[in-house]
Structure formats: structure tokens, C-alpha cells
Design an enzyme around this catalytic site. Structure first.
Site, PDB file in Angstrom:
ATOM      1  N   LYS A  13       0.834  -1.216   0.000  1.00  0.00           N
ATOM      2  CA  LYS A  13       0.000   0.000   0.000  1.00  0.00           C
ATOM      3  C   LYS A  13       0.864   1.260   0.000  1.00  0.00           C
ATOM      4  CE  LYS A  13      -2.508  -0.232   3.725  1.00  0.00           C
ATOM      5  NZ  LYS A  13      -2.151  -1.489   4.368  1.00  0.00           N
ATOM      6  N   ARG A  88     -10.627   0.812   8.498  1.00  0.00           N
ATOM      7  CA  ARG A  88     -10.226  -0.570   8.766  1.00  0.00           C
ATOM      8  C   ARG A  88     -11.341  -1.379   9.414  1.00  0.00           C
ATOM      9  NH1 ARG A  88      -4.345   0.797   9.085  1.00  0.00           N
ATOM     10  NH2 ARG A  88      -3.166  -1.100   9.354  1.00  0.00           N
ATOM     11  N   ARG A 127      11.338  -6.538   6.233  1.00  0.00           N
ATOM     12  CA  ARG A 127      11.252  -5.081   6.024  1.00  0.00           C
ATOM     13  C   ARG A 127      11.968  -4.334   7.145  1.00  0.00           C
ATOM     14  NH1 ARG A 127       5.431  -2.047   5.386  1.00  0.00           N
ATOM     15  NH2 ARG A 127       5.145  -2.420   7.602  1.00  0.00           N
ATOM     16  N   ARG A 169      10.198  -2.388  12.324  1.00  0.00           N
ATOM     17  CA  ARG A 169       9.013  -1.879  13.027  1.00  0.00           C
ATOM     18  C   ARG A 169       8.590  -2.866  14.094  1.00  0.00           C
ATOM     19  NH1 ARG A 169       4.389   0.295   9.003  1.00  0.00           N
ATOM     20  NH2 ARG A 169       3.094  -0.836  10.478  1.00  0.00           N
ATOM     21  N   ARG A 180      -2.114  -9.175  12.748  1.00  0.00           N
ATOM     22  CA  ARG A 180      -2.588  -8.058  11.914  1.00  0.00           C
ATOM     23  C   ARG A 180      -3.328  -8.586  10.681  1.00  0.00           C
ATOM     24  NH1 ARG A 180       2.799  -5.238  10.850  1.00  0.00           N
ATOM     25  NH2 ARG A 180       1.653  -3.686   9.657  1.00  0.00           N
TER      26      ARG A 180
END
Ligand code: AMP
Length: 222
Positions: A13, A88, A127, A169, A180
Site C-alpha cells: 500500500k 479498517r 522489512r 518496526r 494483523r
């Protein structure tokens, strides 16, 4: 043009948002970025949401609606916006539709980017970001001999705190990612359906290179 960009965490995204913002001149409204800025700045809001975010849970609908209501009414948003990471939940989707009716706006396109869960887990667990220049990258892009140095800006550790420039993160750990993803499939897909009932909506295949995904997005936006 007003666009809502939806998709599971790690589906790309953020990358697609940057392309769209640049190519279409939209204001980028990322609720995740807004909340992370509040946490980093140590504001009262930041203190309230920090633990919720680290656990991969959702911040309350009321708080999110308040943030988005305020942001969408700022003058720079009048020329077109891209909502990234919001809504969301179904109440957020309904709240957004009611807010837009109130301020005489609409959504021109809802984009839902999809990818298989295992692909997402592979992407997110590798990531990392740089605290100094903000670049988001894959671990593979780091120099194996100096994995603590940012390849983009050369930053190393903070000389005062010793904190490394390259970090993962808090919510990109595998267990949290799985949670998630579950939140996405149980709550956010329903929010996408609620929006699809009101606004033009498109599913975009998120596998392949970022450029390939961008071409699919460009196709549906025309
Ligand atoms: P993101 O960067 O969009 O993945 O957002 C990171 C985290 O911020 C999420 O896992 C949630 O804890 C919180 N967050 C961001 N946007 C929302 C939203 N619309 N509703 C609830 N929580 C959110």
C-alpha cells in the site's frame, strides 16, 4: 480525485500510495503514519496508542474518526486525497461515508490490493527502515558487511543513544504480523465491502513488482 487505498499490511500500500500521490497530485493521508508520528513525538495521543499499535491491535474507531475528520477538512485536502490505512472497520467505513456526505465529498475509487498471506509474511519479516532518512527497504538491500548502516543516507548508530539507524518496526514481527492479517480478514475486508456498496471499488492483484502493481492501478483509475 479522492481515493481509498486498502489492503492487508505489507501488501505494498505504502509504495502504491507514493506513486499515486506523485502521479495524481493527491494529499497522502496515512493514519498509520499519523499515529507513528504521534508516538515518536511523545504527545498524549501517542502515549494512548503506543501499546495498541505495538500489539498489532486497532486503535479505537472514535479516535480514528476524530483524526480523519480533522485531517480531511484541512484546506490542502480539498484538491483530492488518498486515504491509506483507513477505514479498517465497518464503523469507520460508515463514519467515513457519513462524514463525506456532510462535507459534500465522495470517494472516486476504492482500491483493495490483495496478496497471499505467506507472501506478506515473507515481505514484512524482512522489512527494515532507517530512522534518519525514513527509507523503507528489504534486509537484502543492506551491505552484509555493514548491516547497521543505511545504504541510502549512510547513517549508522545515533552517537548519543547508540540506537542503530536501521530498525524493524515493532509490529513487523511474525507473530504480530499474523495477528494483523487476522484483523484484516475479520474486520477490514468487511469495511471494504461496506464502501463497495457506495463507491466504485476495484480489487488489485498485489503480487509482482511495484511497477506491475502500479500499472494495474493505473488501468482501473483510467
Ligand atoms: P499501518 O501503518 O497502516 O499498518 O498502521 C499501523 C498501526 O496503526 C495499525 O496496526 C493500528 O494499530 C494503527 N492504525 C492505523 N490506522 C488505523 C485505523 N484506521 N484504525 C485503527 N487502527 C489503525
Amino acid at each position: 480525485m479522492n481515493v481509498v487505498l486498502m489492503g492487508a499490511p505489507g501488501v505494498g500500500k505504502g509504495t502504491q500510495a507514493r506513486y499515486l500521490v506523485e502521479s495524481r497530485g493527491l494529499v497522502h493521508i496515512s493514519t498509520g503514519d499519523m499515529l507513528r508520528a504521534a508516538v515518536a513525538g511523545g504527545s498524549e495521543l501517542g502515549r494512548r496508542v503506543e501499546a495498541v499499535m505495538a500489539a498489532g491491535e486497532l486503535v479505537s474507531d472514535d479516535l480514528m474518526m476524530e483524526l480523519v475528520r480533522e485531517r480531511l477538512q484541512q484546506p490542502d485536502a480539498a484538491g483530492g486525497w488518498l486515504l491509506d490505512g483507513f477505514p479498517r472497520t465497518v464503523p469507520q467505513a460508515e463514519g467515513l461515508a457519513a462524514l463525506l456526505d456532510d462535507i459534500g465529498q465522495a470517494v472516486d475509487a476504492v482500491l483493495v490490493i490483495t496478496a497471499p498471506d505467506e507472501e506478506i509474511i515473507r515481505r514484512l519479516t524482512s522489512r527494515v527502515s532507517c530512522r534518519v532518512c525514513g527509507k523503507i527497504m528489504n534486509r537484502k538491500e543492506l551491505d552484509p558487511a555493514r548491516p547497521d548502516v543505511c545504504p541510502a543516507c549512510g547513517a549508522q548508530a545515533d552517537p548519543k543513544t547508540g540506537e542503530p539507524a536501521i530498525y524493524q518496526r515493532e509490529d513487523d514481527r511474525e507473530e504480530t504480523i499474523r495477528h494483523r492479517l487476522e484483523v484484516f480478514s475479520t474486520q477490514t475486508l468487511a469495511a471494504a465491502e461496506a464502501l463497495a456498496a457506495r463507491y466504485p471499488s476495484h480489487r488489485i492483484e498485489g503480487t509482482g513488482t511495484p511497477d506491475e502493481v502500479a500499472a494495474r492501478v493505473a488501468d482501473v483509475l483510467g
